[in-house]
Write a protein that holds these residues in place. Structure first.
Motif, PDB file in Angstrom:
ATOM      1  N   ASN A  74     -32.577   3.665 -39.561  1.00 26.99           N
ATOM      2  CA  ASN A  74     -31.363   2.969 -39.131  1.00 26.99           C
ATOM      3  C   ASN A  74     -30.195   3.540 -39.924  1.00 26.99           C
ATOM      4  O   ASN A  74     -30.073   3.314 -41.129  1.00 26.99           O
ATOM      5  CB  ASN A  74     -31.499   1.462 -39.381  1.00 26.99           C
ATOM      6  CG  ASN A  74     -30.335   0.674 -38.793  1.00 26.99           C
ATOM      7  OD1 ASN A  74     -29.233   1.195 -38.623  1.00 26.99           O
ATOM      8  ND2 ASN A  74     -30.579  -0.585 -38.482  1.00 26.99           N
ATOM      9  N   GLU A  75     -29.333   4.305 -39.264  1.00 29.42           N
ATOM     10  CA  GLU A  75     -28.241   4.985 -39.948  1.00 29.42           C
ATOM     11  C   GLU A  75     -27.276   4.013 -40.615  1.00 29.42           C
ATOM     12  O   GLU A  75     -26.613   4.358 -41.601  1.00 29.42           O
ATOM     13  CB  GLU A  75     -27.478   5.870 -38.961  1.00 29.42           C
ATOM     14  CG  GLU A  75     -28.315   7.020 -38.398  1.00 29.42           C
ATOM     15  CD  GLU A  75     -27.517   7.894 -37.451  1.00 29.42           C
ATOM     16  OE1 GLU A  75     -26.327   7.568 -37.217  1.00 29.42           O
ATOM     17  OE2 GLU A  75     -28.069   8.897 -36.960  1.00 29.42           O
ATOM     18  N   ARG A  76     -27.176   2.800 -40.106  1.00 30.58           N
ATOM     19  CA  ARG A  76     -26.234   1.827 -40.667  1.00 30.58           C
ATOM     20  C   ARG A  76     -26.706   1.292 -42.013  1.00 30.58           C
ATOM     21  O   ARG A  76     -25.878   0.948 -42.868  1.00 30.58           O
ATOM     22  CB  ARG A  76     -26.043   0.662 -39.690  1.00 30.58           C
ATOM     23  CG  ARG A  76     -25.381   1.065 -38.373  1.00 30.58           C
ATOM     24  CD  ARG A  76     -25.199  -0.151 -37.478  1.00 30.58           C
ATOM     25  NE  ARG A  76     -24.538   0.207 -36.222  1.00 30.58           N
ATOM     26  CZ  ARG A  76     -24.268  -0.664 -35.249  1.00 30.58           C
ATOM     27  NH1 ARG A  76     -24.622  -1.948 -35.401  1.00 30.58           N
ATOM     28  NH2 ARG A  76     -23.667  -0.263 -34.150  1.00 30.58           N
ATOM     29  N   THR A  77     -27.993   1.184 -42.190  1.00 31.44           N
ATOM     30  CA  THR A  77     -28.520   0.604 -43.427  1.00 31.44           C
ATOM     31  C   THR A  77     -29.154   1.648 -44.345  1.00 31.44           C
ATOM     32  O   THR A  77     -29.528   1.314 -45.465  1.00 31.44           O
ATOM     33  CB  THR A  77     -29.581  -0.477 -43.098  1.00 31.44           C
ATOM     34  OG1 THR A  77     -30.651   0.128 -42.352  1.00 31.44           O
ATOM     35  CG2 THR A  77     -28.964  -1.600 -42.274  1.00 31.44           C
TER      36      THR A  77
END
Length: 213
Positions: free
Chosen positions: A67-70
């Motif tokens: 997950n690129e956001r986390t």
């Protein structure tokens, strides 16, 4: 050209081939004959961390679960280095009690050289993930599995040879090292909890003083 041939770090990197092809003899010569190089091992450790991060980030989209956001590079570096050094500390502590001949430096270096198969398979995993389809995911599992199995094998042989243990004693120290890692983590959590409680108490006292003043 002569300087390159006499470069200790470069020769230390080349020496990983000796350990991979002849692990017992290679680790023995590293421990008792001064072969290998600490700087080369640091480079191998950095390459191992880099290979893990690249595998997570650049794996084909079909198999990529990041997950690129986390995602945090710092957290992933810690996830690799923390158990690595925790093993070294626990193993050195345990083997010091059971007459192991290995120094902390030797434990660290043998483990760094053991990461070579994982470095290779991690970097092979990335292009392979773009080649295979979802139905062929098992082949990627084989690539990762081979790297892990060889890493564990070389790490065990390194532990056995560095400390000059018998097979049974080496197995016992591995088990004790795992318990040692758990114990060290327990102490870390305990001290962190005590520090947090102390900090909260001091902060409460300071706040009380400020309110009274």
């Amino acid at each position: 050209m002569k300087n390159w041939k006499n470069n200790k770090t470069l020769n230390g990197l080349k020496y990983s081939g000796n350990i991979i092809s002849h692990p017992i003899q290679g680790v023995y010569e590293m421990r008792f004959e001064g072969q290998g190089d600490l700087g080369a091992c640091i480079i191998l450790m950095c390459l191992f961390v880099l290979s893990v991060i690249c595998k997570q980030v650049y794996t084909g989209f079909i198999f990529n679960e990041v997950n690129e956001r986390t995602y945090s590079v710092v957290r992933e570096i810690a996830n690799v280095l923390f158990p690595f050094f925790l093993w070294c500390i626990a193993n050195w502590s345990v083997t010091a009690l059971v007459d192991g001949e290995g120094r902390f430096r030797d434990i660290y270096m043998s483990l760094c050289y053991a990461t070579v198969p994982c470095i290779v398979t991690n970097f092979l995993y990335i292009p392979a993930s773009y080649w295979f389809t979802a139905e062929e995911a098992g082949f990627l599992g084989i690539i990762s599995g081979v790297g892990t199995v060889f890493f564990l094998m070389y790490a065990f042989v390194g532990n056995l040879t560095v400390h000059q243990f018998t097979l049974s004693k080496a197995v016992l120290t591995v088990v004790l090292t795992l318990f040692g890692m758990v114990f060290i983590m327990f102490l870390m959590v305990l001290f962190a909890s005590m520090f947090d409680s102390l900090y909260s108490y001091i902060a409460g006292v300071v706040t009380e003083i400020q309110l009274r003043v």
